[in-house]
Each structure stands twice: as C-alpha cells, then as structure tokens.
Design an enzyme around this catalytic site. Structure first.
Site, short mmCIF file in Angstrom:
data_model
loop_
_atom_site.label_atom_id
_atom_site.label_comp_id
_atom_site.label_asym_id
_atom_site.label_seq_id
_atom_site.Cartn_x
_atom_site.Cartn_y
_atom_site.Cartn_z
N ASN A 1 -10.02 0.11 -0.28
CA ASN A 1 -8.55 0.18 -0.26
C ASN A 1 -8.02 -0.41 -1.56
O ASN A 1 -8.10 -1.62 -1.78
CB ASN A 1 -8.04 -0.60 0.96
CG ASN A 1 -6.52 -0.57 1.09
OD1 ASN A 1 -5.82 -0.14 0.18
ND2 ASN A 1 -6.02 -1.04 2.21
N HIS B 1 -3.22 7.57 1.87
CA HIS B 1 -3.63 6.24 1.43
C HIS B 1 -5.02 5.97 2.00
O HIS B 1 -5.29 6.25 3.17
CB HIS B 1 -2.62 5.21 1.95
CG HIS B 1 -3.08 3.80 1.73
ND1 HIS B 1 -3.59 3.36 0.52
CD2 HIS B 1 -3.10 2.72 2.56
CE1 HIS B 1 -3.91 2.08 0.64
NE2 HIS B 1 -3.63 1.67 1.86
N CYS C 1 0.82 -1.23 0.00
CA CYS C 1 0.00 0.00 0.00
C CYS C 1 0.85 1.26 0.00
O CYS C 1 0.35 2.34 -0.36
CB CYS C 1 -0.95 0.00 1.19
SG CYS C 1 -2.17 -1.30 1.09
N1 ACO Z 1 -18.18 -7.77 9.52
C1 ACO Z 1 -18.55 -7.94 10.80
N2 ACO Z 1 -17.67 -8.16 11.79
C2 ACO Z 1 -16.36 -8.21 11.46
C3 ACO Z 1 -15.91 -8.03 10.15
C4 ACO Z 1 -16.89 -7.80 9.16
N3 ACO Z 1 -16.56 -7.61 7.86
N4 ACO Z 1 -14.58 -8.13 10.14
C5 ACO Z 1 -14.19 -8.34 11.40
N5 ACO Z 1 -15.27 -8.41 12.21
C6 ACO Z 1 -15.31 -8.64 13.65
C7 ACO Z 1 -14.12 -9.41 14.15
O1 ACO Z 1 -14.32 -10.80 13.97
C8 ACO Z 1 -14.11 -9.02 15.60
O2 ACO Z 1 -15.06 -9.79 16.29
P1 ACO Z 1 -14.73 -10.38 17.75
O3 ACO Z 1 -14.49 -9.16 18.61
O4 ACO Z 1 -15.96 -11.14 18.05
O5 ACO Z 1 -13.48 -11.19 17.54
C9 ACO Z 1 -14.60 -7.57 15.59
O6 ACO Z 1 -15.25 -7.39 14.30
C10 ACO Z 1 -13.49 -6.53 15.74
O7 ACO Z 1 -12.41 -6.88 14.87
P2 ACO Z 1 -11.12 -5.98 14.73
O8 ACO Z 1 -10.23 -6.57 13.71
O9 ACO Z 1 -10.56 -5.70 16.09
O10 ACO Z 1 -11.82 -4.65 14.17
P3 ACO Z 1 -11.20 -3.24 13.93
O11 ACO Z 1 -12.01 -2.23 14.57
O12 ACO Z 1 -9.70 -3.24 14.17
O13 ACO Z 1 -11.43 -3.04 12.35
C11 ACO Z 1 -10.14 -3.20 10.30
C12 ACO Z 1 -10.87 -3.96 11.43
C13 ACO Z 1 -11.17 -2.41 9.54
C14 ACO Z 1 -9.47 -4.20 9.40
C15 ACO Z 1 -9.10 -2.24 10.91
O14 ACO Z 1 -8.34 -2.93 11.86
C16 ACO Z 1 -8.15 -1.64 9.88
O15 ACO Z 1 -8.53 -0.84 9.05
N6 ACO Z 1 -6.85 -1.99 9.96
C17 ACO Z 1 -5.81 -1.38 9.15
C18 ACO Z 1 -5.84 -1.87 7.75
C19 ACO Z 1 -4.72 -1.19 6.99
O16 ACO Z 1 -4.54 0.01 7.05
N7 ACO Z 1 -3.92 -1.96 6.30
C20 ACO Z 1 -2.74 -1.39 5.68
C21 ACO Z 1 -2.89 -1.20 4.29
S1 ACO Z 1 -3.38 -2.65 3.47
C22 ACO Z 1 -2.01 -3.26 2.57
O17 ACO Z 1 -0.87 -2.89 2.71
C23 ACO Z 1 -2.32 -4.37 1.62
#
Ligand code: ACO
Length: 323
Positions: A280, A250, A113
C-alpha cells in the site's frame, strides 16, 4: 466543452525491495499470513535521505517523457501526499523547483490513501474552469517513515513510491464518449478519525508520529463505500458497471479489491493489480498502477477506467475517465 485528458503517465519506485521474509526475521508474522490476508509479497522502501519530493520528481519526469512534453509546458502541479519532506513548503513546490519550473502554481492535497483521487478531481475542476491547460498530478509517499516497526498489524502493509499523470485540456463534445475525466465523487466523514491516523503532528505533539489503524474496521468501510462511490460516479457520467473496461483501484488489500470488483460485476482480468509488488503506497498507489498498466500497453484509447480509493479521515471517492 473542455475535458481533462491524461496525456502521459510515469512512476518511480525506490531501488530497495523488501520481501515478506524480511518481516518474518523481525516480527511474529509469516509470508503466508501477509500474502493470504493482503495479497502483498514485497514493497519498495526509500533509501536513507531519499525524500517524497525526490520520488515525485522522478515520477513527474517519466510522465512528461511519456507525454512528449517538457517541464515548461506545465501550468500547475498538484501533489497528493501525507508524508511531505517538511511541514512546509509543499512537496508540490519542491517538485516544481526540481523540474526547473518557475511559473504556474504548485501545492499539496492531503486525503491520505484517497489523495490521488481528490487531487485528480481538483486538477480536473481547475482545467475545466480554464485556470490551466496542463497540470501534473502526482501521488508520492514515503510511508516507511511513519511506521511503528513493532506493530505487525500495520508495518507489513505499506511501501514507498510515486506515480504521476499529465492532465491536458482538450475540446470535447460533452458526451460520455468523450476522452478524459467524465465524473468524480468525493466524500469524507471525520467522525471516523480514530480508525486510521498518525499519532503525531505539528500542533499536537510536535513530532511526525506513527501510523495507527484498526484494520478490520477500515476493511468493512472500504468494502461498502468503494463500490458505492464507483456506482455514484458512473451514474453521474450516465454510465453503468457494464461500460467499465478497467478498474484501477487503490492498492491496499487484494481482498478489498476483489470484493469491490465482484460487487461491480467485473472479472479480475479487468482489474489492474500492483499490490503484490508495491504494497500500500497510499496516495501513490493509483498513479503507480495507472503508469505500470500503461507501460504494459494494457489501455486502448477510448477504454473506460474507474479509479477509487479510501483512506484516513475517513475520506473516499472515485473518478471515471476515458483513456
Ligand atoms: N502477522 C500475523 N498475524 C497478524 C498480523 C501479521 N502481520 N497482523 C495482524 N495479525 C493478527 C491479529 O493480531 C489478529 O490476531 P488475533 O485474532 O489473535 O487478535 C488476527 O491476525 C486478525 O487480525 P485482523 O486485523 O482482524 O485481520 P484482518 O483479516 O482484518 O486483516 C488487514 C488485517 C490486512 C489490516 C485488513 O484489515 C485490511 O486490509 N484493512 C484495511 C486497510 C485499508 O484499506 N486501509 C485504508 C487505506 S490505508 C491509509 O489510508 C493510510
């Protein structure tokens, strides 16, 4: 001194638009969860047979049109991608052939990314070293090809697309008032490999693999590292947060973008947002956002732009430029 000025920008998004409701029908997820946790409402997916280079060629043509240039005016092509058509040759050479260019160089940069920021800094260094007058810098991705469609924590996040800019050498006074790229800051820390990776590859499994991410851990790194790299680049250019007209981040997650803007003391009116409509798109997200905002006539000549990104590696960085 020589500076690399953005002479034109362009983008291409595949025709197929997939709304969050599409995932509701297939997975235990909801439009509400995706919107509130990520800011994403829809994304574009490439058609069957449509490759990363196909998207890149269209974005490149749009950038050339915007710059008022033709393909023969280009000395080099740098494509940021982690989803190439083939293991080799590079997407860069495929874009070059697609544009009908037979001279100059073309290659790919892979920093996931953060790829576009790395490619932009790379092309800027070549221009300032006198190796080229005009370079097409492209971010092009088809992340839909490496999704695990059973993993709700990743497959709802990504989209396909491409964006491009034409960087051109221009003489400048050598001050922070110059147009063009003023400073860059690039970083990697390979010890975080397991936070975000694709579980296949040529020399390991012999397959393309699927994306794996510990999203919440990447999130914490992003919030901390993005505002820091922006401050470092601004400092190198002798500027501060107060000088910034536009943040073009990004587009991974609205919450990451908002907290980075807050840390920089920037109101959201100064932030270019495309995450709701594109998801993304990895290395394509910054040039897509740049091109969309440029088409909307939002940037004035002389505006100070900050671009920043973090991705797999981890790799992260920022580029400061004056429009
Ligand atoms: N729908 C419903 N629930 C979901 C989903 C979904 N699509 N995905 C995850 N959950 C659940 C999880 O299972 C978890 O449930 P649990 O508490 O029962 O275990 C809960 O939601 C919380 O999960 P988290 O992963 O802690 O959620 P978070 O608030 O961190 O959001 C996200 C997840 C959106 C992925 C976030 O962490 C994020 O944006 N991270 C950074 C991503 C990023 O910037 N990546 C870098 C670039 S990508 C690259 O380089 C290819």
């Amino acid at each position: 001194m020589r500076r690399s000025v953005i002479r034109g920008s362009g983008h291409y998004l595949p025709e197929r638009i997939v709304e969050n409701s599409w995932f509701e029908e297939r997975l235990d997820t909801s439009d509400e969860w995706i919107r509130s946790r990520t800011g994403i409402e829809r994304r574009h997916f490439a058609a069957e047979g449509q490759t990363t280079s196909d998207l890149g060629i269209r974005a490149a043509r749009a950038a050339l049109d915007d710059a008022g240039l033709v393909a023969d005016d280009i000395d080099g092509i740098v494509v940021a991608t982690s989803t190439p058509d083939l293991t080799f040759p590079s997407v860069g050479t495929m874009v070059q052939a697609g544009l009908g260019i037979k001279r100059g160089f073309a290659y790919d940069v892979q920093a996931v990314c953060a790829g576009f920021v790395f490619a932009l800094a790379n092309a800027d260094a070549m221009i300032r070293a006198g190796m080229a007058e005009r370079i097409l810098v492209i971010g092009a991705e088809t992340f839909s090809r490496i999704m695990d469609w059973t993993d709700r924590s990743t497959c709802v996040l990504f989209g396909d697309g491409a964006g491009a800019v034409v960087l051109e050498a221009q003489d400048a006074a050598g001050t922070s008032n110059d147009r063009g790229i003023l400073a860059a800051d690039l970083n990697s820390d390979g010890t975080h490999r397991d936070l975000l990776y694709v579980d296949g590859g040529v020399s390991s499994t012999g397959t393309a693999g699927q994306l794996r991410m510990q999203g919440n851990l990447v999130f914490r790194h992003a919030v901390e590292k993005l505002s820091k790299t922006a401050a470092t680049s601004l400092g190198k250019a002798g500027l501060t947060d107060k000088d910034v007209d536009w943040l073009v981040p990004h587009q991974a997650n609205l919450r990451i973008i908002t907290s980075t803007a807050q840390k920089m003391g920037l109101p959201m009116e100064k932030v270019v947002l495309t995450v709701a409509d594109h998801g993304n798109t990895s290395a394509a997200s910054i040039p897509l956002a740049l091109s969309v905002a440029n088409q909307q006539g939002r940037f004035k000549q002389g505006d100070l732009l900050v671009t920043e990104a973090i991705g797999g590696g981890l790799s992260w960085g920022s580029v400061i430029l004056r429009w």
